[in-house]
Design a protein around this motif. Structure first.
Motif, PDB file in Angstrom:
ATOM      1  N   TRP A   9      -0.884   6.115   7.880  1.00 54.65           N
ATOM      2  CA  TRP A   9      -1.085   6.171   6.432  1.00 54.65           C
ATOM      3  C   TRP A   9      -0.324   5.044   5.735  1.00 54.65           C
ATOM      4  CZ3 TRP A   9      -3.691   8.621   2.551  1.00 54.65           C
ATOM      5  CH2 TRP A   9      -3.132   8.553   1.272  1.00 54.65           C
ATOM      6  N   ALA A  10       0.943   4.836   6.123  1.00 53.56           N
ATOM      7  CA  ALA A  10       1.789   3.843   5.464  1.00 53.56           C
ATOM      8  C   ALA A  10       1.238   2.432   5.631  1.00 53.56           C
ATOM      9  CB  ALA A  10       3.216   3.920   6.007  1.00 53.56           C
ATOM     10  N   ALA A  13      -1.122   2.551   2.610  1.00 56.28           N
ATOM     11  CA  ALA A  13      -0.643   2.917   1.273  1.00 56.28           C
ATOM     12  C   ALA A  13       0.839   2.683   1.071  1.00 56.28           C
ATOM     13  CB  ALA A  13      -0.984   4.377   0.992  1.00 56.28           C
ATOM     14  N   ASP A  15       5.110   2.566   2.354  1.00 53.56           N
ATOM     15  CA  ASP A  15       6.135   3.568   2.648  1.00 53.56           C
ATOM     16  C   ASP A  15       7.028   3.703   1.419  1.00 53.56           C
ATOM     17  OD1 ASP A  15       8.112   5.203   3.527  1.00 53.56           O
ATOM     18  OD2 ASP A  15       8.585   4.078   5.341  1.00 53.56           O
ATOM     19  N   SER A  16       6.717   4.687   0.610  1.00 58.25           N
ATOM     20  CA  SER A  16       7.490   4.970  -0.592  1.00 58.25           C
ATOM     21  C   SER A  16       7.532   6.478  -0.755  1.00 58.25           C
ATOM     22  CB  SER A  16       6.831   4.330  -1.820  1.00 58.25           C
ATOM     23  OG  SER A  16       5.590   4.967  -2.101  1.00 58.25           O
ATOM     24  N   THR A  18       6.474   8.215  -3.185  1.00 60.18           N
ATOM     25  CA  THR A  18       5.168   8.642  -3.705  1.00 60.18           C
ATOM     26  C   THR A  18       4.124   8.665  -2.598  1.00 60.18           C
ATOM     27  OG1 THR A  18       5.668   7.724  -5.882  1.00 60.18           O
ATOM     28  CG2 THR A  18       3.349   8.133  -5.375  1.00 60.18           C
ATOM     29  N   SER A  19       4.153   7.641  -1.752  1.00 64.58           N
ATOM     30  CA  SER A  19       3.194   7.573  -0.657  1.00 64.58           C
ATOM     31  C   SER A  19       3.415   8.716   0.333  1.00 64.58           C
ATOM     32  CB  SER A  19       3.320   6.222   0.057  1.00 64.58           C
ATOM     33  OG  SER A  19       2.391   6.133   1.117  1.00 64.58           O
ATOM     34  N   ARG A  20       4.671   8.988   0.650  1.00 67.57           N
ATOM     35  CA  ARG A  20       4.966  10.092   1.578  1.00 67.57           C
ATOM     36  C   ARG A  20       4.493  11.432   1.011  1.00 67.57           C
ATOM     37  NH1 ARG A  20       8.278   9.471   5.929  1.00 67.57           N
ATOM     38  NH2 ARG A  20       9.091   7.351   6.257  1.00 67.57           N
ATOM     39  N   GLU A  22       2.041  11.889  -1.158  1.00 65.11           N
ATOM     40  CA  GLU A  22       0.573  11.917  -1.151  1.00 65.11           C
ATOM     41  C   GLU A  22       0.038  12.173   0.252  1.00 65.11           C
ATOM     42  OE1 GLU A  22      -3.443  11.566  -2.552  1.00 65.11           O
ATOM     43  OE2 GLU A  22      -1.511  12.300  -3.293  1.00 65.11           O
ATOM     44  N   TRP A  23       0.604  11.518   1.246  1.00 61.99           N
ATOM     45  CA  TRP A  23       0.191  11.755   2.637  1.00 61.99           C
ATOM     46  C   TRP A  23       0.336  13.233   3.001  1.00 61.99           C
ATOM     47  CZ3 TRP A  23       3.899  13.040   6.549  1.00 61.99           C
ATOM     48  CH2 TRP A  23       3.349  13.175   7.829  1.00 61.99           C
ATOM     49  N   LEU A  93      -4.334   7.644  -5.077  1.00 58.13           N
ATOM     50  CA  LEU A  93      -4.052   6.270  -4.672  1.00 58.13           C
ATOM     51  C   LEU A  93      -3.583   5.391  -5.819  1.00 58.13           C
ATOM     52  CD1 LEU A  93      -7.037   5.641  -2.230  1.00 58.13           C
ATOM     53  CD2 LEU A  93      -4.631   5.990  -1.630  1.00 58.13           C
ATOM     54  N   LEU A  96      -0.592   3.012  -5.550  1.00 55.99           N
ATOM     55  CA  LEU A  96      -0.266   2.790  -4.136  1.00 55.99           C
ATOM     56  C   LEU A  96      -1.031   1.614  -3.544  1.00 55.99           C
ATOM     57  CD1 LEU A  96      -0.136   6.458  -2.759  1.00 55.99           C
ATOM     58  CD2 LEU A  96       1.773   4.997  -3.492  1.00 55.99           C
TER      59      LEU A  96
END
Length: 221
Positions: A9-10, A13, A15-16, A18-20, A22-23, A93, A96
């Motif tokens: 995923w990272a 999108a 590695d933040s 917010t991204s973590r 959302e994943w 997204l 991201l």
């Protein structure tokens, strides 16, 4: 499963925090208990095939992201899952990935409602072919897929489900090209059409020729 892990995923999108988040939310949605086919195993399978076919895409990362979101909203009682999944992608997204890619992901997710990619739509061809790859499996694997779909529509009577499934199968068999990419179409299309025709024949016999009940299943892949 590595294909649905955070590293995969990272790569798309970032590695933040917010991204973590959302994943985790996306995977939670895919893991809802009512799902029997449209589950993390299906997500991983589609991502794996997209990876194999990525060279044919104009924007492979957009296709990968669309795979993550293409069934993120899945309620068998509704007929707007693709539209809701597309909006979930747009919201999730935002910030991201670039806005242009977000809109391409949204377009691709919407395309899975009919799986009818245009002749010049390389991204759509990759996603739709990957999503429908299950149709070209061995007969026993196809039977397991069809059985799992029936379980997802357990709220429908046999007559309702049969009528709706007939409509789905007729739509798929009516597509001019079931698969768009030459590298898979020659091998997959004959097997898929044989599987679809066999199921359709069985369901028509079960329905006694009547297929006009409303509330059809919408999802094929």
């Amino acid at each position: 499963m590595e294909l649905v892990g955070f590293e995969a995923w990272a790569a798309l999108a970032g590695d933040s925090p917010t991204s973590r988040t959302e994943w985790a939310l996306v995977l939670e949605a895919w893991g809802q208990p009512h799902r029997r086919y449209h589950d993390p195993a299906h997500l991983a399978a589609v991502l794996g095939i997209v990876g194999r076919l990525a060279d044919a895409a104009a924007d492979p990362d957009a296709v990968r992201l669309a795979a993550w979101y293409h069934d993120v909203v899945y309620d068998p009682r509704r007929g707007d899952n693709e539209a809701r999944s597309a909006e979930r992608a747009r919201a999730g997204l935002r910030g991201l990935v670039p806005g242009e890619r977000v809109e391409e992901v949204v377009r691709l997710v919407l395309l899975t409602a009919g799986h009818d990619a245009g002749p010049d739509d390389a991204n759509g061809a990759v996603l739709c072919d990957a999503d429908l790859a299950v149709l070209a499996g061995p007969p026993d694997a196809y039977a397991a897929y069809a059985s799992a779909v029936r379980e997802e529509y357990g709220h429908l009577s046999d007559a309702e489900f049969t009528a709706g499934r007939i409509a789905v199968l007729e739509h798929l068999l009516g597509l001019g090209r079931l698969y768009r990419l030459p590298e898979v179409a020659g091998e997959w299309a004959p097997r898929a059409r044989a599987n679809l025709a066999a199921e359709l024949s069985l369901l028509r016999a079960r329905a006694g020729g009547a297929s006009d009940v409303s509330a059809p299943p919408r999802s094929a892949g």
